[in-house]
Motif scaffolding. Sequence first.
Motif, PDB file in Angstrom:
ATOM      1  N   LYS A  75       0.833  -1.215   0.000  1.00  0.00           N
ATOM      2  CA  LYS A  75       0.000   0.000   0.000  1.00  0.00           C
ATOM      3  C   LYS A  75       0.869   1.269   0.000  1.00  0.00           C
ATOM      4  CE  LYS A  75      -3.956  -2.058   2.409  1.00  0.00           C
ATOM      5  NZ  LYS A  75      -4.749  -2.068   3.669  1.00  0.00           N
ATOM      6  N   GLU A  76       1.911   1.287   0.863  1.00  0.00           N
ATOM      7  CA  GLU A  76       2.816   2.451   0.932  1.00  0.00           C
ATOM      8  C   GLU A  76       3.539   2.659  -0.386  1.00  0.00           C
ATOM      9  OE1 GLU A  76       4.171   5.673   3.025  1.00  0.00           O
ATOM     10  OE2 GLU A  76       2.778   4.130   3.744  1.00  0.00           O
ATOM     11  N   LYS A  77       3.903   1.539  -0.995  1.00  0.00           N
ATOM     12  CA  LYS A  77       4.582   1.608  -2.286  1.00  0.00           C
ATOM     13  C   LYS A  77       3.688   2.272  -3.331  1.00  0.00           C
ATOM     14  CE  LYS A  77       6.675  -1.453  -5.728  1.00  0.00           C
ATOM     15  NZ  LYS A  77       6.957  -2.855  -6.090  1.00  0.00           N
ATOM     16  N   GLU A  78       2.415   1.889  -3.315  1.00  0.00           N
ATOM     17  CA  GLU A  78       1.471   2.480  -4.266  1.00  0.00           C
ATOM     18  C   GLU A  78       1.320   3.984  -4.047  1.00  0.00           C
ATOM     19  OE1 GLU A  78      -2.140   0.372  -3.891  1.00  0.00           O
ATOM     20  OE2 GLU A  78      -1.411  -1.479  -4.829  1.00  0.00           O
ATOM     21  N   LYS A  79       1.268   4.392  -2.764  1.00  0.00           N
ATOM     22  CA  LYS A  79       1.173   5.832  -2.456  1.00  0.00           C
ATOM     23  C   LYS A  79       2.398   6.578  -2.964  1.00  0.00           C
ATOM     24  CE  LYS A  79      -1.684   5.507   1.711  1.00  0.00           C
ATOM     25  NZ  LYS A  79      -1.712   5.738   3.187  1.00  0.00           N
ATOM     26  N   ILE A  80       3.587   6.020  -2.687  1.00  0.00           N
ATOM     27  CA  ILE A  80       4.839   6.670  -3.114  1.00  0.00           C
ATOM     28  C   ILE A  80       4.887   6.770  -4.623  1.00  0.00           C
ATOM     29  CG2 ILE A  80       7.343   6.402  -3.166  1.00  0.00           C
ATOM     30  CD1 ILE A  80       7.065   5.112  -0.354  1.00  0.00           C
ATOM     31  N   LEU A  81       4.483   5.696  -5.288  1.00  0.00           N
ATOM     32  CA  LEU A  81       4.479   5.711  -6.763  1.00  0.00           C
ATOM     33  C   LEU A  81       3.521   6.776  -7.290  1.00  0.00           C
ATOM     34  CD1 LEU A  81       4.615   1.880  -7.534  1.00  0.00           C
ATOM     35  CD2 LEU A  81       6.391   3.571  -8.037  1.00  0.00           C
ATOM     36  N   LEU A  82       2.380   6.922  -6.598  1.00  0.00           N
ATOM     37  CA  LEU A  82       1.407   7.929  -7.016  1.00  0.00           C
ATOM     38  C   LEU A  82       1.975   9.348  -6.854  1.00  0.00           C
ATOM     39  CD1 LEU A  82      -1.502   8.412  -7.986  1.00  0.00           C
ATOM     40  CD2 LEU A  82      -2.193   8.499  -5.579  1.00  0.00           C
ATOM     41  N   ASN A  83       2.598   9.600  -5.703  1.00  0.00           N
ATOM     42  CA  ASN A  83       3.227  10.920  -5.480  1.00  0.00           C
ATOM     43  C   ASN A  83       4.348  11.176  -6.468  1.00  0.00           C
ATOM     44  OD1 ASN A  83       1.564  11.555  -3.325  1.00  0.00           O
ATOM     45  ND2 ASN A  83       2.896  10.549  -1.832  1.00  0.00           N
ATOM     46  N   ARG A  85       4.594   9.984  -9.458  1.00  0.00           N
ATOM     47  CA  ARG A  85       4.027  10.314 -10.771  1.00  0.00           C
ATOM     48  C   ARG A  85       3.546  11.767 -10.817  1.00  0.00           C
ATOM     49  NH1 ARG A  85       1.323   5.269  -9.888  1.00  0.00           N
ATOM     50  NH2 ARG A  85       2.394   3.533 -10.960  1.00  0.00           N
ATOM     51  N   LYS A  86       2.949  12.226  -9.680  1.00  0.00           N
ATOM     52  CA  LYS A  86       2.499  13.628  -9.630  1.00  0.00           C
ATOM     53  C   LYS A  86       3.676  14.589  -9.756  1.00  0.00           C
ATOM     54  CE  LYS A  86      -1.650  12.971  -6.803  1.00  0.00           C
ATOM     55  NZ  LYS A  86      -2.281  13.270  -5.495  1.00  0.00           N
ATOM     56  N   VAL A  87       4.731  14.312  -8.952  1.00  0.00           N
ATOM     57  CA  VAL A  87       5.930  15.177  -9.000  1.00  0.00           C
ATOM     58  C   VAL A  87       6.555  15.141 -10.375  1.00  0.00           C
ATOM     59  CG1 VAL A  87       8.253  15.465  -8.054  1.00  0.00           C
ATOM     60  CG2 VAL A  87       6.353  14.959  -6.516  1.00  0.00           C
ATOM     61  N   GLN A  88       6.587  13.936 -10.966  1.00  0.00           N
ATOM     62  CA  GLN A  88       7.171  13.801 -12.304  1.00  0.00           C
ATOM     63  C   GLN A  88       6.380  14.623 -13.317  1.00  0.00           C
ATOM     64  OE1 GLN A  88       9.956  12.003 -12.785  1.00  0.00           O
ATOM     65  NE2 GLN A  88      10.043  12.741 -14.888  1.00  0.00           N
ATOM     66  N   SER A  89       5.067  14.628 -13.166  1.00  0.00           N
ATOM     67  CA  SER A  89       4.243  15.416 -14.092  1.00  0.00           C
ATOM     68  C   SER A  89       4.487  16.918 -13.909  1.00  0.00           C
ATOM     69  CB  SER A  89       2.766  15.077 -13.885  1.00  0.00           C
ATOM     70  OG  SER A  89       2.354  15.440 -12.580  1.00  0.00           O
ATOM     71  N   GLN A  90       4.632  17.332 -12.635  1.00  0.00           N
ATOM     72  CA  GLN A  90       4.929  18.744 -12.381  1.00  0.00           C
ATOM     73  C   GLN A  90       6.284  19.143 -12.951  1.00  0.00           C
ATOM     74  OE1 GLN A  90       4.579  19.268  -8.175  1.00  0.00           O
ATOM     75  NE2 GLN A  90       2.338  19.036  -8.140  1.00  0.00           N
ATOM     76  N   ILE A  91       7.269  18.243 -12.760  1.00  0.00           N
ATOM     77  CA  ILE A  91       8.616  18.524 -13.309  1.00  0.00           C
ATOM     78  C   ILE A  91       8.552  18.651 -14.827  1.00  0.00           C
ATOM     79  CG2 ILE A  91      10.904  17.512 -13.641  1.00  0.00           C
ATOM     80  CD1 ILE A  91      10.591  16.335 -10.776  1.00  0.00           C
ATOM     81  N   ASP A  92       7.817  17.746 -15.441  1.00  0.00           N
ATOM     82  CA  ASP A  92       7.692  17.807 -16.905  1.00  0.00           C
ATOM     83  C   ASP A  92       7.018  19.105 -17.345  1.00  0.00           C
ATOM     84  OD1 ASP A  92       8.856  15.328 -17.055  1.00  0.00           O
ATOM     85  OD2 ASP A  92       6.938  14.233 -17.083  1.00  0.00           O
ATOM     86  N   LYS A  93       6.001  19.521 -16.551  1.00  0.00           N
ATOM     87  CA  LYS A  93       5.305  20.759 -16.877  1.00  0.00           C
ATOM     88  C   LYS A  93       6.241  21.964 -16.758  1.00  0.00           C
ATOM     89  CE  LYS A  93       1.130  23.321 -15.629  1.00  0.00           C
ATOM     90  NZ  LYS A  93      -0.008  23.386 -14.673  1.00  0.00           N
ATOM     91  N   LYS A  94       7.001  22.016 -15.634  1.00  0.00           N
ATOM     92  CA  LYS A  94       7.955  23.119 -15.437  1.00  0.00           C
ATOM     93  C   LYS A  94       9.030  23.118 -16.507  1.00  0.00           C
ATOM     94  CE  LYS A  94       6.624  25.106 -11.553  1.00  0.00           C
ATOM     95  NZ  LYS A  94       6.354  26.535 -11.449  1.00  0.00           N
ATOM     96  N   ARG A  95       9.453  21.910 -16.868  1.00  0.00           N
ATOM     97  CA  ARG A  95      10.508  21.802 -17.892  1.00  0.00           C
ATOM     98  C   ARG A  95       9.994  22.367 -19.214  1.00  0.00           C
ATOM     99  NH1 ARG A  95      12.568  15.961 -18.166  1.00  0.00           N
ATOM    100  NH2 ARG A  95      13.530  16.580 -16.187  1.00  0.00           N
ATOM    101  N   ASN A  96       8.762  22.060 -19.527  1.00  0.00           N
ATOM    102  CA  ASN A  96       8.187  22.589 -20.772  1.00  0.00           C
ATOM    103  C   ASN A  96       8.084  24.121 -20.719  1.00  0.00           C
ATOM    104  OD1 ASN A  96       7.840  20.001 -21.832  1.00  0.00           O
ATOM    105  ND2 ASN A  96       5.826  19.755 -20.867  1.00  0.00           N
ATOM    106  N   GLU A  97       7.646  24.617 -19.546  1.00  0.00           N
ATOM    107  CA  GLU A  97       7.562  26.079 -19.405  1.00  0.00           C
ATOM    108  C   GLU A  97       8.930  26.737 -19.548  1.00  0.00           C
ATOM    109  OE1 GLU A  97       5.751  26.772 -15.669  1.00  0.00           O
ATOM    110  OE2 GLU A  97       3.739  26.121 -16.300  1.00  0.00           O
ATOM    111  N   LEU A  98       9.938  26.135 -18.892  1.00  0.00           N
ATOM    112  CA  LEU A  98      11.293  26.686 -18.989  1.00  0.00           C
ATOM    113  C   LEU A  98      11.818  26.638 -20.420  1.00  0.00           C
ATOM    114  CD1 LEU A  98      12.874  25.201 -15.742  1.00  0.00           C
ATOM    115  CD2 LEU A  98      12.388  27.597 -16.191  1.00  0.00           C
ATOM    116  N   ASP A  99      11.500  25.569 -21.100  1.00  0.00           N
ATOM    117  CA  ASP A  99      11.928  25.477 -22.514  1.00  0.00           C
ATOM    118  C   ASP A  99      11.297  26.604 -23.339  1.00  0.00           C
ATOM    119  OD1 ASP A  99      13.458  23.285 -21.963  1.00  0.00           O
ATOM    120  OD2 ASP A  99      11.874  21.832 -22.478  1.00  0.00           O
ATOM    121  N   LEU A 100       9.997  26.857 -23.078  1.00  0.00           N
ATOM    122  CA  LEU A 100       9.329  27.941 -23.805  1.00  0.00           C
ATOM    123  C   LEU A 100       9.966  29.294 -23.482  1.00  0.00           C
ATOM    124  CD1 LEU A 100       5.603  26.827 -23.376  1.00  0.00           C
ATOM    125  CD2 LEU A 100       6.916  26.842 -25.516  1.00  0.00           C
TER     126      LEU A 100
END
Length: 523
Positions: A75-83, A85-100
Amino acid sequence: MYIIDFSYIFFAGLVFGLLLTVIWDYLEKRILLRKTKIQADQIIQEAQVKKEDHFRYIKKESLFDFDKRISEFEKEKEKILLNFRKVQSQIDKKRNELDLKQKENSWKIKEWNKNIDIFKKEITNLDDERKQLRQQLEKSISNRKSQLEKVFSIDKSQIKSHLEKNIKEEWIDEIKAKIKRQEEYNKQNLQKDSFFQINQVLNRINRTYCPERGIRPVLFKNKRHLDNLTGKNNKNISEIEKECGVDIVINQDDLSAFVFGIDPVRRELGRMSLLKLSESSKIDSSSIKLTVKTNKKNLFSKIHFDGSQICKKLGLKNVSTEIKNMLGALRYRYSFAQNQYFHCEEVGWLCGLLNAEMSLPIEAGKRSGLFHDIGKAMDHSIEGNHAVIGAEFLSKYNENKEILHAVRAHHYDETPSTPLAYLVIVADSISGSRPGARRFTEDSYNQKMLSLEKIINSFKNIEDAYIMNAGREMRVIVNNEKVNDQKALDLSKLIARKIEKECSYPGLIKVTVVRHSETVATA
């Protein structure tokens, strides 16, 4: 006849009985040992059974706990994986903004570089134009110079000196006009601000009222008390004068005694001793000495108490005992009938309030104002001006240099160079010149008038002068042919400065220079 010996039989029976006892004891122990062994084997078997049961139970529990922990971990593993994925999505979003943003900035940098190149070209063009214009100007100046030299036959250095002189005179006139305009502005605005701040300060202080106007005379009830005090051939009076270091004058008509002396503390000691002795029925040399000694001790205690009290009122700390004693001695010092103890307290309050209005350290203002006239407690015994004497005395007790300068400069014995020094001068003038603070005698008033007349007569081109408002205002009339407007302005300043330097009177003296010119033309 055969005789039986029973001793042998008894001994043999005893031995046999002992042997039976030993054998029985041995057999009993063997039986007990066998029972104990059988019980031990049973206990071991039971322990073995319990061990196996407990082991099976522990194994079962550990397996259950292990399964539970594995499920929690999943269960803890699933929570960590979920967080993650969220952080990874935010990083990808920021990276795209910085690229722009990087793309936009790179485009802007390219544009700026283009503009910089354009500006550099324009600057080089302007430099070329400036050089061309400068060359043309130099040519025209050289042509004009040569033309002037040809026309007027004047050397180049003479023209230069003539132009410098004219320009210098124009600058001087312009600077004087600016100074005059600035002074008029200061008179209109700064005077209003200063009056406002002084009014604010005066409305916040409770002015000290001191009805005492010096050492009062000692009055006697009747002539018998006076004769008892004076003694035969004024012997007791001479003894009191010797012990107190004062001069005593007896007035038989008014039944009073006056105490004189240059030391105000000694005068007070003499007055206290006369009051105490006037109540005694028998007065001799020993009683006089004892009374003076007792009064001296009481007077010094009161002086120290007064000095500590004034520091406590103003909230001053770290004041040495010697300074407190000098402040307490000011309780018996008067200047123009103004008590200096209360005057110093008032100046301390005023200077502290002025510092507060000017956003300066309040304690430094209080300290400087309180200590400014401390030299008057010792100027009868030390040669020099009381401001210098007081500053030298305070320097022995590690007072701040800024405070020492303010004390030394409050009568211009040293040129004031700090805001604190000027504020002490202002506070001292306010305390000395306010209504009811001081009383002036006829001699001091006449001396002031003579001093002002002497100052006026020391200047040239003055046709007439009037001293008005009890010496608080001067009207000076000058020769309009010899004194222009600028010289009249300078003359008023010179007269005011000389009054400040040579006269030592509280308050303000206004100097007005009048230049009257009249032009008449007939058509």
